[in-house]
Design an enzyme around this catalytic site. Structure first.
Site, PDB file in Angstrom:
ATOM      1  N   PRO A  59       0.752  -1.323  -0.036  1.00 51.85           N
ATOM      2  CA  PRO A  59      -0.178  -0.041  -0.067  1.00 51.85           C
ATOM      3  C   PRO A  59       0.646   1.399  -0.096  1.00 51.85           C
ATOM      4  CG  PRO A  59      -0.077  -1.283   2.186  1.00 51.85           C
ATOM      5  CD  PRO A  59       0.610  -2.072   1.116  1.00 51.85           C
ATOM      6  N   ASN A  60       0.348   2.003  -0.744  1.00 49.23           N
ATOM      7  CA  ASN A  60       0.917   3.592  -0.764  1.00 49.23           C
ATOM      8  C   ASN A  60       2.119   3.712  -1.912  1.00 49.23           C
ATOM      9  OD1 ASN A  60      -1.065   4.985   0.772  1.00 49.23           O
ATOM     10  ND2 ASN A  60      -0.427   4.004   2.219  1.00 49.23           N
ATOM     11  N   ARG A  93       5.658  12.278  -3.164  1.00 45.39           N
ATOM     12  CA  ARG A  93       5.783  12.914  -1.703  1.00 45.39           C
ATOM     13  C   ARG A  93       7.018  12.190  -0.937  1.00 45.39           C
ATOM     14  NH1 ARG A  93      -0.389  12.077  -0.280  1.00 45.39           N
ATOM     15  NH2 ARG A  93      -0.909  12.550  -2.313  1.00 45.39           N
ATOM     16  N   TYR A 104      11.716   8.174   0.821  1.00 41.09           N
ATOM     17  CA  TYR A 104      11.653   7.248  -0.070  1.00 41.09           C
ATOM     18  C   TYR A 104      12.377   7.486  -1.529  1.00 41.09           C
ATOM     19  CZ  TYR A 104       8.308   5.600   3.347  1.00 41.09           C
ATOM     20  OH  TYR A 104       7.638   5.214   4.295  1.00 41.09           O
ATOM     21  N   ASN A 109       7.915  -5.831  -1.404  1.00 40.79           N
ATOM     22  CA  ASN A 109       8.065  -4.583  -0.770  1.00 40.79           C
ATOM     23  C   ASN A 109       6.484  -4.751  -0.050  1.00 40.79           C
ATOM     24  OD1 ASN A 109       7.824  -2.476   0.947  1.00 40.79           O
ATOM     25  ND2 ASN A 109       9.233  -1.206  -0.520  1.00 40.79           N
ATOM     26  N   ALA A 147       3.476  -0.753   4.525  1.00 33.77           N
ATOM     27  CA  ALA A 147       2.770  -0.675   6.021  1.00 33.77           C
ATOM     28  C   ALA A 147       2.514  -2.461   6.405  1.00 33.77           C
ATOM     29  CB  ALA A 147       1.790   0.016   6.133  1.00 33.77           C
ATOM     30  N   HIS A 161       4.543  -4.971   8.729  1.00 35.34           N
ATOM     31  CA  HIS A 161       4.247  -4.694  10.415  1.00 35.34           C
ATOM     32  C   HIS A 161       2.963  -5.095  10.784  1.00 35.34           C
ATOM     33  CE1 HIS A 161       7.666  -2.225   8.866  1.00 35.34           C
ATOM     34  NE2 HIS A 161       6.787  -1.349   8.228  1.00 35.34           N
ATOM     35  N   ASP A 163       1.348 -15.898   6.331  1.00 40.00           N
ATOM     36  CA  ASP A 163       0.944 -17.098   6.110  1.00 40.00           C
ATOM     37  C   ASP A 163       0.874 -17.421   4.445  1.00 40.00           C
ATOM     38  OD1 ASP A 163       0.567 -17.472   8.903  1.00 40.00           O
ATOM     39  OD2 ASP A 163      -1.759 -17.190   8.773  1.00 40.00           O
ATOM     40  N   GLU A 222      12.846  -9.981   0.784  1.00 33.15           N
ATOM     41  CA  GLU A 222      11.841  -8.784   1.195  1.00 33.15           C
ATOM     42  C   GLU A 222      12.662  -7.347   0.988  1.00 33.15           C
ATOM     43  OE1 GLU A 222      11.068  -9.218   5.380  1.00 33.15           O
ATOM     44  OE2 GLU A 222      10.132  -7.324   5.523  1.00 33.15           O
ATOM     45  N   HIS A 247      12.707  -3.070   1.400  1.00 37.85           N
ATOM     46  CA  HIS A 247      12.227  -2.019   1.793  1.00 37.85           C
ATOM     47  C   HIS A 247      13.149  -0.659   1.628  1.00 37.85           C
ATOM     48  CE1 HIS A 247       9.650  -3.710   4.587  1.00 37.85           C
ATOM     49  NE2 HIS A 247      10.567  -4.513   4.814  1.00 37.85           N
ATOM     50  N   LEU A 248      12.628   0.155   1.119  1.00 40.68           N
ATOM     51  CA  LEU A 248      13.375   1.355   0.512  1.00 40.68           C
ATOM     52  C   LEU A 248      14.369   2.088   1.523  1.00 40.68           C
ATOM     53  CD1 LEU A 248      10.523   2.892  -1.821  1.00 40.68           C
ATOM     54  CD2 LEU A 248      12.621   2.056  -2.650  1.00 40.68           C
ATOM     55  N   SER A 249      13.437   2.287   2.734  1.00 36.58           N
ATOM     56  CA  SER A 249      14.140   2.976   3.794  1.00 36.58           C
ATOM     57  C   SER A 249      14.902   2.034   4.794  1.00 36.58           C
ATOM     58  CB  SER A 249      13.211   3.872   4.442  1.00 36.58           C
ATOM     59  OG  SER A 249      11.925   2.851   5.258  1.00 36.58           O
ATOM     60  N   ARG A 296      14.025   4.123  12.084  1.00 32.88           N
ATOM     61  CA  ARG A 296      12.505   4.793  12.031  1.00 32.88           C
ATOM     62  C   ARG A 296      11.846   4.607  13.303  1.00 32.88           C
ATOM     63  NH1 ARG A 296       9.928   4.583   6.350  1.00 32.88           N
ATOM     64  NH2 ARG A 296       8.867   6.339   7.359  1.00 32.88           N
ATOM     65  N   ARG A 354       7.896   0.106  13.197  1.00 28.83           N
ATOM     66  CA  ARG A 354       8.563  -0.225  11.827  1.00 28.83           C
ATOM     67  C   ARG A 354       9.741  -1.398  11.999  1.00 28.83           C
ATOM     68  NH1 ARG A 354       6.066   3.203   8.012  1.00 28.83           N
ATOM     69  NH2 ARG A 354       5.846   5.176   8.825  1.00 28.83           N
TER      70      ARG A 354
HETATM   71  O1  CA2 Z   1      10.792   1.604   3.254  1.00 32.86           O
HETATM   72  C1  CA2 Z   1       9.892   0.969   2.619  1.00 32.86           C
HETATM   73  O2  CA2 Z   1       9.903   0.808   1.511  1.00 32.86           O
HETATM   74  C2  CA2 Z   1       8.513   0.528   3.525  1.00 32.86           C
HETATM   75  O3  CA2 Z   1       8.235  -0.607   2.989  1.00 32.86           O
HETATM   76  C3  CA2 Z   1       7.555   1.863   2.874  1.00 32.86           C
HETATM   77  C4  CA2 Z   1       6.286   1.801   3.675  1.00 32.86           C
HETATM   78  C5  CA2 Z   1       6.489   1.788   5.241  1.00 32.86           C
HETATM   79  O4  CA2 Z   1       5.176   1.838   5.512  1.00 32.86           O
HETATM   80  C6  CA2 Z   1       7.348   0.551   5.507  1.00 32.86           C
HETATM   81  O5  CA2 Z   1       7.531   0.909   7.079  1.00 32.86           O
HETATM   82  C7  CA2 Z   1       8.643   0.968   4.832  1.00 32.86           C
HETATM   83  C8  CA2 Z   1       5.517   2.914   3.035  1.00 32.86           C
HETATM   84  C9  CA2 Z   1       5.008   3.008   1.630  1.00 32.86           C
HETATM   85  C10 CA2 Z   1       4.628   4.298   1.385  1.00 32.86           C
HETATM   86  O6  CA2 Z   1       5.421   4.890   0.392  1.00 32.86           O
HETATM   87  C11 CA2 Z   1       5.028   6.452  -0.043  1.00 32.86           C
HETATM   88  C12 CA2 Z   1       5.947   6.844  -1.001  1.00 32.86           C
HETATM   89  C13 CA2 Z   1       5.705   8.240  -1.311  1.00 32.86           C
HETATM   90  C14 CA2 Z   1       4.685   8.984  -0.508  1.00 32.86           C
HETATM   91  C15 CA2 Z   1       3.897   8.340   0.547  1.00 32.86           C
HETATM   92  C16 CA2 Z   1       4.213   7.084   0.925  1.00 32.86           C
END
Ligand code: CA2
Length: 145
Positions: free
Chosen positions: A11-12, A19, A24, A75, A78, A81, A88, A99, A101-103, A108, A112
């Site tokens: 998601p997202n 943003r 990210y 990836n 959210a 977590h 499963d 797996e 994650h960008l960040s 953080r 997370r």
């Molecule tokens: O660091 C990552 O790749 C995450 O999986 C990104 C998730 C976050 O919930 C994880 O803790 C770490 C969030 C993805 C949302 O991405 C956005 C990108 C641009 C603007 C807003 C959200």
């Protein structure tokens, strides 16, 4: 024949590049897809790249991967977590999972720091931005040899 990797984004992640570039990066999800497809060509993998904002849709795609993929790069965003359902499904499908994650999730907020997916992944990459997808595909290509 090229091995097949299902690349899933949670998601997202469709908002990438629009943003929070400080967290990210500036690349869009389309840029990430292009990077994955290029890397796939270099290392002999075919890449099926998808994103969903819906947990159930991700679970269904993971279940279907039993017949359509040789490995999964995910990836979970959210859902990393929170989602026992994704944990499963990944466990049930029995394919190698990477797996990404960008960040750096460990740098953080505390919520997370734990991922339900990590226990069913053969490797986890975080903090390297979009390069993490490339590194994970290279690792999957080695794993599938
Ligand atoms: O660091 C990552 O790749 C995450 O999986 C990104 C998730 C976050 O919930 C994880 O803790 C770490 C969030 C993805 C949302 O991405 C956005 C990108 C641009 C603007 C807003 C959200």
């Amino acid at each position: 024949m090229a091995k097949r990797v299902l690349v899933l984004n949670g998601p997202n992640l469709n908002l990438l590049g629009t943003r929070e570039p400080d967290i990210y990066g500036a690349a869009t999800l389309k840029d990430v897809e292009t990077l994955c497809k290029q890397t796939g060509e270099e290392v002999g993998l075919s890449v099926d790249f998808r994103q969903s904002n819906h947990e159930g849709e991700l679970v269904t795609w993971i279940q279907d991967a039993r017949k359509t993929a040789d490995a999964i790069l995910i990836n979970p965003a959210a859902y990393s977590h929170t989602s026992v359902a994704i944990h499963d499904a990944l466990k049930a499908v029995g394919l190698p999972v990477a797996e990404v994650h960008l960040s750096n999730i460990h740098q953080r907020e505390a919520f997370r720091h734990h991922s339900y997916v990590s226990a069913v992944a053969f490797g986890v990459i975080c903090g390297f931005g979009v390069t993490g997808y490339r590194l994970a595909l290279m690792a999957l290509a080695d794993k599938l040899k």
